[in-house]
Design a protein around this motif. Structure first.
Motif, PDB file in Angstrom:
ATOM      1  N   UNK A  60      43.261 -57.028  -1.325  1.00 18.46           N
ATOM      2  CA  UNK A  60      42.388 -57.680  -0.342  1.00 18.46           C
ATOM      3  C   UNK A  60      40.944 -57.671  -0.829  1.00 18.46           C
ATOM      4  N   UNK A  61      40.502 -56.551  -1.362  1.00 17.22           N
ATOM      5  CA  UNK A  61      39.131 -56.454  -1.855  1.00 17.22           C
ATOM      6  C   UNK A  61      38.920 -57.391  -3.038  1.00 17.22           C
ATOM      7  N   UNK A  62      39.896 -57.462  -3.936  1.00 17.75           N
ATOM      8  CA  UNK A  62      39.793 -58.372  -5.073  1.00 17.75           C
ATOM      9  C   UNK A  62      39.764 -59.829  -4.604  1.00 17.75           C
ATOM     10  N   UNK A  63      40.535 -60.146  -3.566  1.00 18.99           N
ATOM     11  CA  UNK A  63      40.516 -61.503  -3.004  1.00 18.99           C
ATOM     12  C   UNK A  63      39.151 -61.823  -2.424  1.00 18.99           C
ATOM     13  N   UNK A  64      38.550 -60.876  -1.738  1.00 20.66           N
ATOM     14  CA  UNK A  64      37.210 -61.102  -1.182  1.00 20.66           C
ATOM     15  C   UNK A  64      36.209 -61.396  -2.306  1.00 20.66           C
ATOM     16  N   UNK A  65      36.303 -60.605  -3.378  1.00 18.39           N
ATOM     17  CA  UNK A  65      35.399 -60.814  -4.505  1.00 18.39           C
ATOM     18  C   UNK A  65      35.644 -62.173  -5.157  1.00 18.39           C
ATOM     19  N   UNK A  66      36.904 -62.542  -5.306  1.00 25.79           N
ATOM     20  CA  UNK A  66      37.249 -63.836  -5.895  1.00 25.79           C
ATOM     21  C   UNK A  66      36.744 -64.986  -5.030  1.00 25.79           C
ATOM     22  N   UNK A  67      36.930 -64.879  -3.731  1.00 27.26           N
ATOM     23  CA  UNK A  67      36.471 -65.931  -2.827  1.00 27.26           C
ATOM     24  C   UNK A  67      34.945 -66.029  -2.812  1.00 27.26           C
ATOM     25  N   UNK A  68      34.283 -64.888  -2.887  1.00 26.19           N
ATOM     26  CA  UNK A  68      32.812 -64.915  -2.942  1.00 26.19           C
ATOM     27  C   UNK A  68      32.350 -65.589  -4.229  1.00 26.19           C
ATOM     28  N   UNK A  69      33.027 -65.286  -5.343  1.00 29.42           N
ATOM     29  CA  UNK A  69      32.679 -65.918  -6.614  1.00 29.42           C
ATOM     30  C   UNK A  69      32.955 -67.422  -6.559  1.00 29.42           C
ATOM     31  N   UNK A  70      34.061 -67.805  -5.921  1.00 27.96           N
ATOM     32  CA  UNK A  70      34.390 -69.229  -5.799  1.00 27.96           C
ATOM     33  C   UNK A  70      33.332 -69.958  -4.972  1.00 27.96           C
ATOM     34  N   UNK A  71      32.940 -69.360  -3.859  1.00 28.68           N
ATOM     35  CA  UNK A  71      31.915 -69.984  -3.019  1.00 28.68           C
ATOM     36  C   UNK A  71      30.600 -70.075  -3.776  1.00 28.68           C
ATOM     37  N   UNK A  72      30.265 -69.038  -4.527  1.00 28.59           N
ATOM     38  CA  UNK A  72      29.032 -69.043  -5.314  1.00 28.59           C
ATOM     39  C   UNK A  72      29.078 -70.160  -6.359  1.00 28.59           C
ATOM     40  N   UNK A  73      30.230 -70.310  -7.017  1.00 25.49           N
ATOM     41  CA  UNK A  73      30.395 -71.378  -8.007  1.00 25.49           C
ATOM     42  C   UNK A  73      30.240 -72.755  -7.363  1.00 25.49           C
ATOM     43  N   UNK A  74      30.857 -72.943  -6.206  1.00 24.54           N
ATOM     44  CA  UNK A  74      30.749 -74.220  -5.496  1.00 24.54           C
ATOM     45  C   UNK A  74      29.292 -74.498  -5.122  1.00 24.54           C
ATOM     46  N   UNK A  75      28.613 -73.484  -4.598  1.00 22.17           N
ATOM     47  CA  UNK A  75      27.208 -73.664  -4.201  1.00 22.17           C
ATOM     48  C   UNK A  75      26.329 -74.023  -5.399  1.00 22.17           C
ATOM     49  N   UNK A  76      26.531 -73.304  -6.506  1.00 22.29           N
ATOM     50  CA  UNK A  76      25.721 -73.568  -7.703  1.00 22.29           C
ATOM     51  C   UNK A  76      26.035 -74.932  -8.296  1.00 22.29           C
ATOM     52  N   UNK A  77      27.330 -75.282  -8.334  1.00 22.27           N
ATOM     53  CA  UNK A  77      27.716 -76.585  -8.881  1.00 22.27           C
ATOM     54  C   UNK A  77      27.120 -77.708  -8.036  1.00 22.27           C
ATOM     55  N   UNK A  78      27.209 -77.547  -6.736  1.00 23.64           N
ATOM     56  CA  UNK A  78      26.667 -78.590  -5.849  1.00 23.64           C
ATOM     57  C   UNK A  78      25.154 -78.718  -6.044  1.00 23.64           C
ATOM     58  N   UNK A  79      24.470 -77.593  -6.059  1.00 24.66           N
ATOM     59  CA  UNK A  79      23.014 -77.616  -6.232  1.00 24.66           C
ATOM     60  C   UNK A  79      22.631 -78.258  -7.560  1.00 24.66           C
ATOM     61  N   UNK A  80      23.288 -77.838  -8.628  1.00 26.32           N
ATOM     62  CA  UNK A  80      22.971 -78.363  -9.956  1.00 26.32           C
ATOM     63  C   UNK A  80      23.303 -79.843 -10.072  1.00 26.32           C
ATOM     64  N   UNK A  81      24.507 -80.212  -9.664  1.00 24.06           N
ATOM     65  CA  UNK A  81      24.932 -81.601  -9.809  1.00 24.06           C
ATOM     66  C   UNK A  81      24.139 -82.548  -8.909  1.00 24.06           C
ATOM     67  N   UNK A  82      23.880 -82.126  -7.691  1.00 24.64           N
ATOM     68  CA  UNK A  82      23.102 -82.979  -6.784  1.00 24.64           C
ATOM     69  C   UNK A  82      21.667 -83.099  -7.299  1.00 24.64           C
ATOM     70  N   UNK A  83      21.115 -82.004  -7.806  1.00 23.38           N
ATOM     71  CA  UNK A  83      19.763 -82.048  -8.381  1.00 23.38           C
ATOM     72  C   UNK A  83      19.702 -82.967  -9.592  1.00 23.38           C
ATOM     73  N   UNK A  84      20.697 -82.840 -10.469  1.00 25.06           N
ATOM     74  CA  UNK A  84      20.741 -83.709 -11.653  1.00 25.06           C
ATOM     75  C   UNK A  84      20.923 -85.173 -11.260  1.00 25.06           C
ATOM     76  N   UNK A  85      21.728 -85.399 -10.252  1.00 26.03           N
ATOM     77  CA  UNK A  85      21.971 -86.769  -9.785  1.00 26.03           C
ATOM     78  C   UNK A  85      20.675 -87.376  -9.226  1.00 26.03           C
TER      79      UNK A  85
END
Length: 150
Positions: A60-85
Motif C-alpha cells: 500500500x505504501x509503495x502504491x501511494x509513492x507510485x501514484x504520487x510519482x505518477x501525479x507529479x509526472x503528469x503535472x510536470x508534463x502538462x506544465x512543460x508541454x503547455x508552456x512549450x506549446x
C-alpha cells in the motif's frame, strides 16, 4: 549461594518448558500434516496470512509513492508541454505562420485525453465534482478506488 541455586533452578525449568513447547509444536505440526493435506495446515495458513498482511501494508505504501510519482509526472508534463506549446504559438504568430488550432494538434489532444481519463478515474470517488489541485488527495482517492475494487 542460595541465590545462584534458585537462578539455576529457574533456568532449568525454563529450558525444560522450552523443550516441552518445541516438542508439542512438532507433534502438532506432524498431526496437522496428516490431517490437512496440500498446504491446508492451519498453523502454516496463519503464518502465511500474517506474512500477507505485512506485505500488504508495504505494498500500500509503495502504491501511494507510485501514484504520487505518477501525479507529479503528469503535472510536470502538462506544465512543460503547455508552456512549450504557448511559446510555439507565440513564435508562429510573430513569424506570420498560421496557428495550429487545439483540435488539429494531435499530440495536444492526446495529452488532454490522457489527463482527462486520469481525472475521470479519480473523480467518481469524490462525489462533489470539485477539482482539487492537491496531488496527495488525488492519489489517495485513486488508491482507495483501486483497493476497494480489488
Amino acid at each position: 549461594m542460595a541465590q545462584h541455586a534458585a537462578v539455576d533452578d529457574l533456568v532449568k525449568l525454563l529450558t525444560k518448558a522450552n523443550y516441552d513447547l518445541t516438542l508439542v509444536q512438532h507433534r502438532l505440526d506432524k498431526e496437522f500434516q496428516q490431517i490437512y493435506p496440500h498446504n491446508a495446515n492451519p498453523l502454516k495458513l496463519v503464518s502465511r496470512i500474517k506474512k500477507i498482511q505485512e506485505d500488504l501494508s508495504s505494498l500500500k505504501e509503495e502504491c501511494r509513492e507510485l501514484l504520487a510519482a505518477k501525479q507529479d509526472l503528469i503535472d510536470k508534463a502538462r506544465t512543460t508541454l503547455v508552456g512549450n506549446r504557448s511559446l510555439l504559438k507565440r513564435m508562429q504568430a510573430s513569424s506570420g505562420l498560421p496557428l495550429i488550432s487545439d483540435s488539429d494538434d494531435l499530440a495536444y489532444t492526446n495529452l488532454n485525453q490522457i489527463i482527462n481519463e486520469w481525472t475521470v478515474q479519480v473523480r467518481p470517488k469524490t462525489g462533489d465534482g470539485k477539482h482539487d489541485s492537491d496531488s496527495e488527495d488525488i492519489n489517495q482517492l485513486l488508491f482507495s478506488a483501486i483497493v476497494q475494487n480489488s
